[in-house]
Design a protein around this motif. Structure first.
Motif, PDB file in Angstrom:
ATOM      1  N   TRP A  14      11.427  -5.185   6.338  1.00 22.59           N
ATOM      2  CA  TRP A  14      12.512  -5.545   7.257  1.00 22.59           C
ATOM      3  C   TRP A  14      13.464  -4.393   7.545  1.00 22.59           C
ATOM      4  O   TRP A  14      14.213  -4.450   8.503  1.00 22.59           O
ATOM      5  N   THR A  15      13.443  -3.357   6.720  1.00 25.91           N
ATOM      6  CA  THR A  15      14.326  -2.214   6.953  1.00 25.91           C
ATOM      7  C   THR A  15      13.601  -1.021   7.551  1.00 25.91           C
ATOM      8  O   THR A  15      14.234  -0.170   8.179  1.00 25.91           O
ATOM      9  N   GLY A  16      12.276  -0.955   7.362  1.00 27.67           N
ATOM     10  CA  GLY A  16      11.529   0.216   7.815  1.00 27.67           C
ATOM     11  C   GLY A  16      11.668   1.406   6.884  1.00 27.67           C
ATOM     12  O   GLY A  16      11.071   2.456   7.126  1.00 27.67           O
ATOM     13  N   LEU A  17      12.464   1.253   5.812  1.00 21.41           N
ATOM     14  CA  LEU A  17      12.704   2.325   4.852  1.00 21.41           C
ATOM     15  C   LEU A  17      12.074   1.975   3.512  1.00 21.41           C
ATOM     16  O   LEU A  17      12.220   0.850   3.041  1.00 21.41           O
ATOM     17  N   ARG A  18      11.421   2.952   2.882  1.00 15.48           N
ATOM     18  CA  ARG A  18      10.977   2.753   1.505  1.00 15.48           C
ATOM     19  C   ARG A  18      12.204   2.689   0.619  1.00 15.48           C
ATOM     20  O   ARG A  18      13.051   3.588   0.644  1.00 15.48           O
TER      21      ARG A  18
ATOM     22  N   GLY B 293      11.799  10.880   7.747  1.00 16.41           N
ATOM     23  CA  GLY B 293      10.548  10.148   7.807  1.00 16.41           C
ATOM     24  C   GLY B 293       9.601  10.550   6.704  1.00 16.41           C
ATOM     25  O   GLY B 293       9.681  11.664   6.165  1.00 16.41           O
ATOM     26  N   ALA B 294       8.693   9.648   6.372  1.00 16.28           N
ATOM     27  CA  ALA B 294       7.710   9.934   5.330  1.00 16.28           C
ATOM     28  C   ALA B 294       6.880  11.167   5.689  1.00 16.28           C
ATOM     29  O   ALA B 294       6.503  11.961   4.819  1.00 16.28           O
ATOM     30  N   PHE B 295       6.588  11.350   6.983  1.00 16.18           N
ATOM     31  CA  PHE B 295       5.881  12.537   7.454  1.00 16.18           C
ATOM     32  C   PHE B 295       6.721  13.327   8.444  1.00 16.18           C
ATOM     33  O   PHE B 295       6.250  14.311   9.004  1.00 16.18           O
ATOM     34  N   GLY B 296       7.927  12.876   8.695  1.00 12.83           N
ATOM     35  CA  GLY B 296       8.840  13.608   9.575  1.00 12.83           C
ATOM     36  C   GLY B 296       8.919  13.046  10.978  1.00 12.83           C
ATOM     37  O   GLY B 296      10.006  12.796  11.500  1.00 12.83           O
TER      38      GLY B 296
ATOM     39  N   ASP C 245       0.817  -1.212   0.000  1.00 15.70           N
ATOM     40  CA  ASP C 245       0.000   0.000   0.000  1.00 15.70           C
ATOM     41  C   ASP C 245       0.854   1.266   0.000  1.00 15.70           C
ATOM     42  O   ASP C 245       0.332   2.365   0.154  1.00 15.70           O
ATOM     43  N   LEU C 246       2.166   1.112  -0.179  1.00 13.89           N
ATOM     44  CA  LEU C 246       3.047   2.270  -0.086  1.00 13.89           C
ATOM     45  C   LEU C 246       3.324   2.922  -1.439  1.00 13.89           C
ATOM     46  O   LEU C 246       4.229   3.733  -1.567  1.00 13.89           O
ATOM     47  N   GLY C 247       2.579   2.523  -2.453  1.00 16.60           N
ATOM     48  CA  GLY C 247       2.726   3.154  -3.749  1.00 16.60           C
ATOM     49  C   GLY C 247       3.939   2.692  -4.520  1.00 16.60           C
ATOM     50  O   GLY C 247       4.460   3.432  -5.357  1.00 16.60           O
ATOM     51  N   ILE C 248       4.411   1.480  -4.257  1.00 18.17           N
ATOM     52  CA  ILE C 248       5.559   0.949  -4.977  1.00 18.17           C
ATOM     53  C   ILE C 248       5.073   0.039  -6.096  1.00 18.17           C
ATOM     54  O   ILE C 248       3.995  -0.541  -6.019  1.00 18.17           O
TER      55      ILE C 248
ATOM     56  N   VAL D 190      11.718   6.676   6.209  1.00 19.68           N
ATOM     57  CA  VAL D 190      11.192   5.788   7.244  1.00 19.68           C
ATOM     58  C   VAL D 190       9.669   5.872   7.251  1.00 19.68           C
ATOM     59  O   VAL D 190       9.096   6.969   7.184  1.00 19.68           O
ATOM     60  N   VAL D 191       9.034   4.721   7.325  1.00 24.91           N
ATOM     61  CA  VAL D 191       7.573   4.673   7.291  1.00 24.91           C
ATOM     62  C   VAL D 191       7.027   4.304   8.659  1.00 24.91           C
ATOM     63  O   VAL D 191       7.774   3.946   9.577  1.00 24.91           O
ATOM     64  N   SER D 192       5.732   4.374   8.789  1.00 20.80           N
ATOM     65  CA  SER D 192       5.055   3.939  10.011  1.00 20.80           C
ATOM     66  C   SER D 192       3.920   3.014   9.621  1.00 20.80           C
ATOM     67  O   SER D 192       3.472   2.997   8.478  1.00 20.80           O
TER      68      SER D 192
END
Length: 648
Positions: A373-377, A563-566, A362-365, A383-385
């Motif tokens: 596993w990384t928490g990073l897009r 972060g994706a939203f900071g 759902d992250l638009g990829i 960094v995502v939540s």
């Protein structure tokens, strides 16, 4: 029809270990497990277990019976003498494939030997094709090159022990855990497989076994020729052609998540996946479905749905067979191929680096990566939540945990190699080769129950394996400690802690337990051999990385991420993400909780020195932790948290 359905199941249970019991490192490790009773349903049957792992291992027995009934008693379309759908009571070609992570398989052999033998008989009767995979479900692209090579060698060593040496020329499949792929990891796997073939004098000639990978179709780049669709494609690994099959994500998810009826699914396969050109030319082609073996336990009705699927496919004229059988028939000429198939560059594909079969879609990829596993897009490095049980959780903790874990494993590996060098005659430094060979032989102890149950001829006695890999050893106890420490570090490297959104789970607790044991063992080993600086480093790392895990945010400068939203990379988000989910039992984060649980019970000099410098509340060093969302369909006796009733 010339369409064949190749179904692959992936089986892995991370375990519920809470302690490696004190014992001689020259013997197989003994583990204590949590007791947190849970039950699952299979039709009208309730299967109970002392913990999730125990319940699932008991469930496997029912799945093996299902495979026997579906692939053996029905006996359709599996006689290798003909691609037709002629009856065959004991099929010679498997109708599906399964990879079982070796530690999971060993647990089955140890606790439920009859179930282990039921699975091995499925393999020996060629009802099910065993696909090799990495021990401990380590994500190979995330491991250091040394661990990639070691684990790949160990994977084929254990696979051959299970499957036997029969089948010269028969294709052998490999499953990357979570299908997470990189060119470097693929090279390690291919090189390890070639080494395995050389050891059996099968490197060249007709006896050489082809290697193939089972991946996800969304990972492929360049499948833009019509003839490539559902064909036997390949990737180039150095100068080797390795066949690859990519699962159909849509249909696989429909199966796993029980979306729609079986007749609807088969109609979509026969209509939407059929290739009229290949049908017109009588060219065989394969549709790949893949899911976790646990998808058969996702509901009480799934087993019946699987039998219904097999019957409906047969009625539609679609054969069901394993990838190995399909590939063998292609290579032998029994199945007709498109001109150039398996050889021409027209059938060469590339696989996206760091792609997987499981991600947050759902992250638009546009393709699954390793964000879980990384928490990073992967595409922008942010960094995502995620939202879990109504709470928004920053995944920045996965960066801290991953960096901490890599640092500990590297320290243990370097310490193990240096210690093994000190054990050599004359005390000369060990090169990578003698240390690596000894560690590979030492793995026989760790997997001794699996090897013994498989009838393997590998050395299972410590002194015999020592004589074969480290002759004239100056300190057997130190060598054994070094071996145990390194294997414990690998046991701590499972992918599952960073798969879930919350850190406070039984799988994170278990990984932290093995990291703690590995550091304590290597510290004790280095101290025994006079490597005082290395021992002190391991003890400092125990406190700074495990006991003080909450400081990883500052130590690894995670505030430098975006972060994706900071807010996801703020220190507040970090502390909220790692907070205890069982505050009534312990306010310590799960890594600290596990480290103290181990150190307070280890009883070694290294553990005593560490504990003397740590101020903590013994009542909070407990094995209780939070639940995993994916296990919420189980009926837990204590639904509020994953308890431990084992009084250790």
């Amino acid at each position: 029809m010339n369409l064949r359905l190749c179904f692959h199941f992936h089986a892995y249970q991370p375990g519920d270990a809470i302690l490696r019991l004190r014992g001689d490192p020259k013997n197989p490790p003994e583990l204590a497990e949590r007791r947190s009773p849970v039950s699952l349903k299979l039709g009208d049957t309730e299967i109970r277990g002392d913990n999730w792992t125990d319940a699932m291992l008991r469930y496997y027995g029912a799945i093996w019976r299902l495979f026997r009934e579906t692939g053996g008693a029905r006996g359709k379309g599996t006689d290798e003498s003909s691609p037709s759908l002629a009856p065959c009571p004991v099929p010679r070609a498997p109708f599906c494939s399964v990879d079982v992570e070796p530690w999971t398989l060993q647990s089955l052999a140890q606790r439920h030997p009859s179930s282990f033998w039921a699975f091995r008989e499925l393999v020996l009767d060629r009802i099910v094709d065993p696909v090799a995979t990495v021990p401990f479900h380590v994500l190979l692209p995330h491991a250091e090159p040394e661990e990639q090579s070691f684990l790949s060698r160990l994977a084929f060593r254990l696979h051959d022990a299970l499957a036997g040496a029969f089948g010269n020329g028969r294709p052998v499949g490999f499953w990357f855990p979570e299908a997470l792929y990189s060119e470097r990891a693929a090279r390690s796997v291919a090189q390890a497989f070639q080494e395995c073939e050389r050891a059996r004098d099968r490197a060249n000639g007709a006896g050489r076994r082809p290697l193939f990978f089972v991946l996800d179709g969304g990972q492929f780049i360049g499948v833009d020729y019509p003839q490539k669709a559902l064909s036997a494609n390949f990737v180039m690994v150095d100068s080797e052609r390795v066949s690859v099959f990519g699962r159909d994500r849509t249909l696989s998810d429909r199966w796993a998540f029980r979306q729609g009826t079986i007749p609807e699914m088969v109609a979509d396969i026969a209509g939407g996946r059929a290739d009229p050109v290949k049908e017109g030319k009588a060219i065989a082609y394969a549709l790949t479905l893949a899911s976790d073996l646990e998808s058969l336990a996702g509901s009480a009705e799934q087993a019946a749905r699987f039998s219904e699927l097999r019957g409906a496919l047969e009625a539609a004229g679609i054969g069901m067979e394993a990838h190995s059988a399909f590939l063998h028939r292609k290579l032998s000429g029994e199945y007709q191929s498109w001109d150039g198939e398996l050889r021409s560059k027209d059938f060469l594909v590339r696989v996206r680096e760091n792609s997987s079969w499981s991600d947050y879609m759902d992250l638009g990829i546009d393709c699954p990566s390793d964000t879980r596993w990384t928490g990073l897009r992967r595409w922008d490095g942010l960094v995502v939540s995620r939202t879990l049980w109504g709470r928004r959780i920053s995944q920045v903790w996965k960066q801290g945990f991953g960096k901490m874990h890599s640092r500990v494993v590297r320290t243990v590996r370097l310490g193990a190699h240096e210690c093994i060098g000190r054990c050599l005659p004359g005390g000369e430094a060990a090169g990578a080769e003698p240390a690596g060979e000894f560690l590979l032989e030492y793995s026989n102890l760790v997997f001794s129950r699996l090897l013994l149950a498989s009838g393997s001829g590998l050395r299972l006695d410590f002194h015999r394996l020592l004589d074969g890999s480290l002759p004239d050893c100056r300190d057997e106890e130190a060598a054994a400690l070094a071996g145990r420490a390194y294997l414990e570090a690998l046991m701590a490297s499972r992918s599952c802690p960073r798969f879930w959104e919350n850190i406070d789970t039984r799988v994170t607790f278990q990984s932290a337990v093995f990291l703690a044991h590995a550091l304590l063992d290597i510290a004790e080993c280095c101290g025994r051999l006079g490597l005082r600086e290395r021992a002190a480093e391991a003890e400092r790392l125990f406190q700074s990385s495990l006991v003080d895990f909450h400081e990883a945010y500052r130590y690894f400068r995670l505030d430098g991420l975006f972060g994706a939203f900071g807010w996801e990379v703020s220190e507040e988000a970090w502390h909220m993400a790692i907070q205890s989910e069982v505050p009534d039992r312990s306010t310590y984060d799960v890594v600290k909780r596990a480290a103290l649980f181990v150190a307070s019970r280890e009883g070694t000099g290294a553990a005593s020195r560490i504990m003397s410098s740590v101020r903590f509340d013994p009542a909070q060093a407990v094995a209780d932790c939070g639940h995993i969302e994916g296990e919420s369909h189980g009926r837990w006796e204590t639904p509020g948290f994953c308890e431990n009733r084992n009084p250790i």
